[in-house]
Motif scaffolding. Structure first.
Motif, PDB file in Angstrom:
ATOM      1  N   UNK A 272       0.826  -1.197   0.000  1.00  0.00           N
ATOM      2  CA  UNK A 272       0.000   0.000   0.000  1.00  0.00           C
ATOM      3  C   UNK A 272       0.865   1.254   0.000  1.00  0.00           C
ATOM      4  N   UNK A 273       2.067   1.167   0.542  1.00  0.00           N
ATOM      5  CA  UNK A 273       2.942   2.319   0.622  1.00  0.00           C
ATOM      6  C   UNK A 273       3.198   2.889  -0.764  1.00  0.00           C
TER       7      UNK A 273
ATOM      8  N   UNK B 136     -11.024   9.070  -2.014  1.00  0.00           N
ATOM      9  CA  UNK B 136     -10.710   9.375  -0.623  1.00  0.00           C
ATOM     10  C   UNK B 136     -10.992   8.116   0.190  1.00  0.00           C
ATOM     11  N   UNK B 137      -9.968   7.639   0.906  1.00  0.00           N
ATOM     12  CA  UNK B 137     -10.119   6.403   1.677  1.00  0.00           C
ATOM     13  C   UNK B 137      -9.943   6.629   3.183  1.00  0.00           C
ATOM     14  N   UNK B 138      -9.651   7.862   3.571  1.00  0.00           N
ATOM     15  CA  UNK B 138      -9.513   8.180   4.993  1.00  0.00           C
ATOM     16  C   UNK B 138      -9.388   9.679   5.177  1.00  0.00           C
ATOM     17  N   UNK B 139      -9.579  10.108   6.404  1.00  0.00           N
ATOM     18  CA  UNK B 139      -9.480  11.533   6.700  1.00  0.00           C
ATOM     19  C   UNK B 139      -9.178  11.728   8.181  1.00  0.00           C
TER      20      UNK B 139
ATOM     21  N   UNK C  90     -10.787   8.599  10.541  1.00  0.00           N
ATOM     22  CA  UNK C  90     -11.403   7.343  10.106  1.00  0.00           C
ATOM     23  C   UNK C  90     -10.828   6.914   8.763  1.00  0.00           C
ATOM     24  N   UNK C  91     -10.866   5.608   8.557  1.00  0.00           N
ATOM     25  CA  UNK C  91     -10.425   5.003   7.305  1.00  0.00           C
ATOM     26  C   UNK C  91     -11.590   4.174   6.764  1.00  0.00           C
ATOM     27  N   UNK C  92     -11.774   4.210   5.464  1.00  0.00           N
ATOM     28  CA  UNK C  92     -12.822   3.425   4.814  1.00  0.00           C
ATOM     29  C   UNK C  92     -12.671   1.955   5.222  1.00  0.00           C
TER      30      UNK C  92
ATOM     31  N   UNK D 132      -8.993  -0.675   5.968  1.00  0.00           N
ATOM     32  CA  UNK D 132      -8.500  -0.785   7.341  1.00  0.00           C
ATOM     33  C   UNK D 132      -7.503  -1.931   7.452  1.00  0.00           C
ATOM     34  N   UNK D 133      -6.608  -1.812   8.428  1.00  0.00           N
ATOM     35  CA  UNK D 133      -5.613  -2.849   8.650  1.00  0.00           C
ATOM     36  C   UNK D 133      -4.419  -2.743   7.720  1.00  0.00           C
ATOM     37  N   UNK D 134      -4.294  -1.629   7.003  1.00  0.00           N
ATOM     38  CA  UNK D 134      -3.193  -1.440   6.051  1.00  0.00           C
ATOM     39  C   UNK D 134      -2.269  -0.292   6.472  1.00  0.00           C
ATOM     40  N   UNK D 135      -2.361   0.114   7.736  1.00  0.00           N
ATOM     41  CA  UNK D 135      -1.511   1.156   8.331  1.00  0.00           C
ATOM     42  C   UNK D 135      -1.816   2.559   7.798  1.00  0.00           C
ATOM     43  N   UNK D 136      -2.971   2.717   7.171  1.00  0.00           N
ATOM     44  CA  UNK D 136      -3.365   4.032   6.661  1.00  0.00           C
ATOM     45  C   UNK D 136      -3.725   4.959   7.819  1.00  0.00           C
ATOM     46  N   UNK D 137      -4.425   4.435   8.825  1.00  0.00           N
ATOM     47  CA  UNK D 137      -4.749   5.231  10.001  1.00  0.00           C
ATOM     48  C   UNK D 137      -3.495   5.713  10.705  1.00  0.00           C
ATOM     49  N   UNK D 138      -2.504   4.844  10.796  1.00  0.00           N
ATOM     50  CA  UNK D 138      -1.230   5.243  11.412  1.00  0.00           C
ATOM     51  C   UNK D 138      -0.563   6.347  10.610  1.00  0.00           C
ATOM     52  N   UNK D 139      -0.552   6.228   9.285  1.00  0.00           N
ATOM     53  CA  UNK D 139       0.043   7.265   8.438  1.00  0.00           C
ATOM     54  C   UNK D 139      -0.683   8.595   8.610  1.00  0.00           C
TER      55      UNK D 139
END
Length: 150
Positions: free
Chosen positions: A1-2, A56-59, A75-77, A81-88
């Motif tokens: 995903x990165x 848009x997959x998160x905000x 929030x992340x779509x 979720x579970x792909x470290x997008x929330x952490x980023x």
């Protein structure tokens, strides 16, 4: 995903997608009107989005007031979720807060949301107190978490 996604400032045309994620993520979602207000009129508000293939997959929303910052919502779509997008997103929000001279960043999280609490702890947040009956949908308590940015 990165490297397959971009974090950028939220624009008015993102509101519909952000609102969809908001509704999929929270039992008491913010309204579209609230999101418009945040972008158009709240001088303290800063909103960022994560975009993947023009979707848009998160905000994340922030209020930065003097040397204090607060995450209003993040929030992340569900499909991402579970792909470290929330952490980023969280790390980006922390850096943005630092750039705006905030010394502390806080947020509220449901006491039952252990997954989110784990993420917040991972990036340095610590529990700071309880807000009793904070959530309007079921009067659940909120755990207040803080991280020092300096």
């Amino acid at each position: 995903m990165e490297n397959q996604y971009t974090i950028r400032k939220m624009r008015k045309e993102d509101i519909d997608e952000v609102y969809q994620i908001e509704c999929q993520s929270f039992s008491a979602p913010w309204t579209k009107e609230s999101l418009h207000y945040e972008l158009d009129q709240n001088l303290f508000a800063k909103y960022i989005v994560v975009e993947h293939e023009k979707q848009v997959i998160g905000y994340c929303g922030l209020w930065v007031i003097m040397d204090d910052a607060q995450i209003t919502n993040i929030a992340v779509h569900p499909n991402f979720r579970g792909k470290r997008i929330g952490e980023a997103l969280l790390r980006f929000a922390m850096q943005l807060s630092r750039e705006m001279k905030a010394q502390r960043l806080s947020l509220e999280v449901r006491v039952s949301n252990h997954i989110a609490q784990s993420l917040y702890k991972k990036v340095g947040f610590e529990p700071g107190g309880i807000r009793k009956n904070y959530y309007t949908d079921n009067q659940e308590d909120a755990l207040v978490m803080w991280v020092n940015l300096v």
